[in-house]
Design a protein around this motif. Structure first.
Motif, PDB file in Angstrom:
ATOM      1  N   HIS A  80       0.593  -1.203  -0.040  1.00 29.38           N
ATOM      2  CA  HIS A  80       0.109   0.043  -0.174  1.00 29.38           C
ATOM      3  C   HIS A  80       0.794   1.192  -0.108  1.00 29.38           C
ATOM      4  N   LEU A  81       2.200   1.227  -0.680  1.00 28.30           N
ATOM      5  CA  LEU A  81       2.732   2.228  -0.724  1.00 28.30           C
ATOM      6  C   LEU A  81       2.262   3.082  -1.872  1.00 28.30           C
ATOM      7  N   LEU A  82       2.316   4.404  -1.558  1.00 26.13           N
ATOM      8  CA  LEU A  82       1.518   5.392  -2.579  1.00 26.13           C
ATOM      9  C   LEU A  82       2.072   4.964  -4.164  1.00 26.13           C
ATOM     10  N   THR A 118       1.463   7.645   1.658  1.00 28.49           N
ATOM     11  CA  THR A 118       2.944   7.791   2.214  1.00 28.49           C
ATOM     12  C   THR A 118       3.860   8.815   1.759  1.00 28.49           C
ATOM     13  N   ARG A 119       3.012  10.143   2.043  1.00 27.95           N
ATOM     14  CA  ARG A 119       4.062  11.389   1.558  1.00 27.95           C
ATOM     15  C   ARG A 119       4.207  12.102   3.087  1.00 27.95           C
ATOM     16  N   THR A 120       5.516  12.157   3.071  1.00 26.63           N
ATOM     17  CA  THR A 120       6.141  12.304   4.411  1.00 26.63           C
ATOM     18  C   THR A 120       6.511  13.737   4.839  1.00 26.63           C
ATOM     19  N   PRO A 136      -1.349  18.283  -2.789  1.00 30.90           N
ATOM     20  CA  PRO A 136      -2.749  18.295  -2.750  1.00 30.90           C
ATOM     21  C   PRO A 136      -3.358  16.980  -2.254  1.00 30.90           C
ATOM     22  N   ASN A 137      -2.885  15.777  -2.229  1.00 23.58           N
ATOM     23  CA  ASN A 137      -3.475  14.530  -2.038  1.00 23.58           C
ATOM     24  C   ASN A 137      -3.162  14.385  -0.666  1.00 23.58           C
ATOM     25  N   VAL A 138      -2.339  14.991  -0.020  1.00 27.58           N
ATOM     26  CA  VAL A 138      -2.173  14.739   1.434  1.00 27.58           C
ATOM     27  C   VAL A 138      -3.406  14.836   2.315  1.00 27.58           C
TER      28      VAL A 138
END
Ligand SMILES: Cc1cc2nc3c(=O)[nH]c(=O)nc-3n(C[C@H](O)[C@H](O)[C@H](O)COP(=O)(O)OP(=O)(O)OC[C@H]3O[C@@H](n4cnc5c(N)ncnc54)[C@H](O)[C@@H]3O)c2cc1C
Length: 543
Positions: free
Chosen positions: A195-197, A236-238, A295-297
């Motif tokens: 499920h890593l983006l 998974t944006r960090t 934007p997706n975070v």
């Protein structure tokens, strides 16, 4: 271009076949077309939205040549972090090529300017970046075939890689066969479907196809990078987690650093129970910028009605496998060849140890490597195809496990096989906190998954999934065997039973084998492109 040799197989031919249409594949197709080759690019998904770049905001390793001390300083810093496995010559070549080539996208991508009016190249908006690469590739004459996963490579009687076979997902898995003068593998890495983006299509297919053709792998022990995400999401944006504070289910503060290298502390806490985060340390200005930068975070938070600056939300860690890990096909020369005539690798399909060493190249090195390796590989592939001329139509198909059973064909549940691989590659107590005992138990379990796929599995009703299961099982076997072989702790590979680094093991590990997996110390370093191959004029457009 199409011919009708086989009635139900789509038959095509081209100079260079690029397999994979993420950042590396798209740049590779562009570079091969600029070098004068006819090019077909096939992607398992849709080139432009598929792969791990398209959902992210990839930052490149961007170091201008002025001031003159900047590049040596950047290389020295990175080489120190690489824990003895990097190569400063390759790093220098990657920095230079990235700096020359990235601006050539300006006709199709709107690079922003800072307050002083200077164009900003380092960080790109993933969706627009990939869309720009796709448009440029098509304008240069590249034929892009979406939802055309490759299943196996083809070889001619002289041992030259000569194309690939696959299926058309949107035509009921109608087969295709593409004859090509050279093949560039740009299939990305694999996170074993964690499920890593953006990584769902990345199942290590290129590693398996490459190994079946005779290539080997390198750095496969470096699959222990993990990325934090809100629980039950793929986000998974960090960047935001640099401003996070953590607490347990009872609301007690946990002593977990904000990042970036906090995955061991987080994993330790997650093994004790649920962990919650809140971005309460994020400055007001960054909060305002966030929706524009990433934007997706905010999407999962908006959907759940969570204010992440005020409310606590549960977090998890997703395995990055070889994506923010570093392993991949072993590069054997300055052309990013893999030691098999006519076959090249780029991006996450290839090892990134040369530029990242034993730690993750995510954040800068990986993108620069994807761009640069794609250029070297694509130009060499174009040259190879041009020198070679026509490709013999009588070709041997190289796919084995998951396609052509070694023993009796019978139904093998690919989903179950994938779950069995994940059970070895995802759990923190197996893959982050490694021990000899745990790794040996994983190696045994993976052998039986592999044996079932090799001996009995055939495409059946879902040839793609079956082959994906085989690729993930093969990748996991090389990873576990390499982790066992590296009897020390180095970079992201941490052995709880051998916690110290051993100076005698400061060298890369090569691995390979399908029936029997092997690992050995790699004492041969591939010559770097910087020493002999300056960028070609069409790419040399410095900002
Ligand atoms: C959330 C996230 C953020 C990141 N941010 C950064 C960053 O800021 N800086 C940085 O340096 N790196 C970053 N990385 C890593 C970087 O994005 C990758 O290194 C880079 O995208 C690699 O490009 P690639 O083309 O090799 O792989 P990908 O972009 O993953 O593309 C692989 C492509 O191959 C296709 N494919 C797979 N199998 C087959 C098959 N059998 N047949 C046909 N096609 C196939 C897939 O569909 C996909 O389109 C990030 C990674 C993630 C997950």
């Amino acid at each position: 271009m199409p011919d009708t040799r086989a009635q139900d197989t789509a038959e095509l031919h081209t100079g260079v076949l690029v397999i994979g249409g993420g950042m590396a594949g798209a740049w590779g197709a562009i570079a091969a077309a600029r070098a004068g080759a006819s090019v077909i690019l096939v992607d398992k998904g849709y080139c432009g939205t598929s792969g791990v770049t398209a959902t992210a905001g990839p930052g490149h390793w961007w170091v201008p040549p002025d001031p003159p001390e900047a590049r040596p300083a950047a290389i020295a810093a990175r080489n120190l972090g690489a824990a003895g496995l990097g190569d400063p010559h390759w790093m220098a070549a990657v920095i230079d090529l990235t700096w020359r080539v990235l601006p050539t996208l300006a006709s199709h991508y709107d690079f922003p300017r800072n307050e002083a009016g200077a164009v900003q190249y380092r960080g790109l908006r993933g969706p627009e970046y990939l869309r720009a690469l796709r448009r440029l590739a098509i304008e240069l004459g590249v034929r892009v075939l979406d939802h055309w996963p490759a299943l196996e490579l083809l070889r001619d009687g002289d041992g030259l890689i000569s194309g690939a076979r696959g299926v058309q997902r949107q035509q009921g898995d109608r087969p295709w066969r593409i004859r090509a003068g050279a093949v560039l593998l740009a299939t990305g890495g694999t996170a074993f479907r964690s499920h890593l983006l953006g990584a769902h299509n990345n199942t290590g297919d290129g590693y398996l196809m490459g190994a079946e053709a005779g290539a080997t792998l390198s750095g496969m022990e470096f699959t222990a990078a993990y990325t934090v995400a809100p629980a039950r999401s793929t986000m998974t944006r960090t960047m935001s987690y640099a401003y996070a504070s953590y607490s347990d289910a009872a609301g007690r503060a946990l002593d977990i650093p904000a990042g970036p290298d906090n995955s061991r502390a987080l994993a330790r806490a997650l093994l004790q129970g649920p962990v919650f985060a809140r971005f309460d340390r994020m400055p007001e200005q960054v909060r305002r910028w966030l929706p524009a930068i990433s934007p997706n975070v905010m999407l999962p938070f908006d959907r759940w009605g969570i204010d992440p600056w005020r409310d606590r939300f549960e977090v998890t860690l997703h395995n990055d496998g070889t994506i923010r890990g570093t392993g991949g096909l072993r590069v054997t020369d300055q052309d990013c060849g893999v030691g098999v005539p006519g076959l090249y690798a780029a991006g996450d399909a290839a090892t990134r140890e040369l530029v990242a060493g034993a730690i993750s190249g995510g954040g800068a090195q990986n993108s620069a490597w994807a761009l640069s390796s794609a250029h070297w590989a694509a130009r060499a592939a174009a040259d190879f195809a041009a020198r070679r001329g026509a490709v013999d139509p009588h070709l041997k198909a190289l796919g084995r496990a998951g396609m052509r059973p070694a023993k009796s064909a019978r139904a093998v549940d690919a989903r179950q096989a994938i779950a069995a691989v994940q059970a070895r590659m995802h759990p923190y107590d197996r893959n982050i906190f490694r021990t000899g005992t745990g790794l040996r138990s994983s190696a045994e379990a993976l052998e039986s998954v592999w044996a079932a796929l090799r001996d009995h599995a055939h495409g059946g009703t879902d040839p793609v999934r079956t082959r994906e299961a085989a690729a993930m099982a093969a990748t996991a076997r090389w990873s576990v065997a390499s982790a066992l072989h590296r009897s020390e702790s180095r970079g992201m590979h941490q052995r709880d039973d051998l916690p110290a680094a051993d100076p005698r093991q400061a060298r890369r590990l090569e691995s390979g084998g399908l029936d029997a997996v092997w690992v050995r110390a790699d004492t041969r370093a591939p010559r770097s492109p910087a020493s002999s191959s300056p960028p070609r004029p069409e790419a040399a457009t410095p900002p």
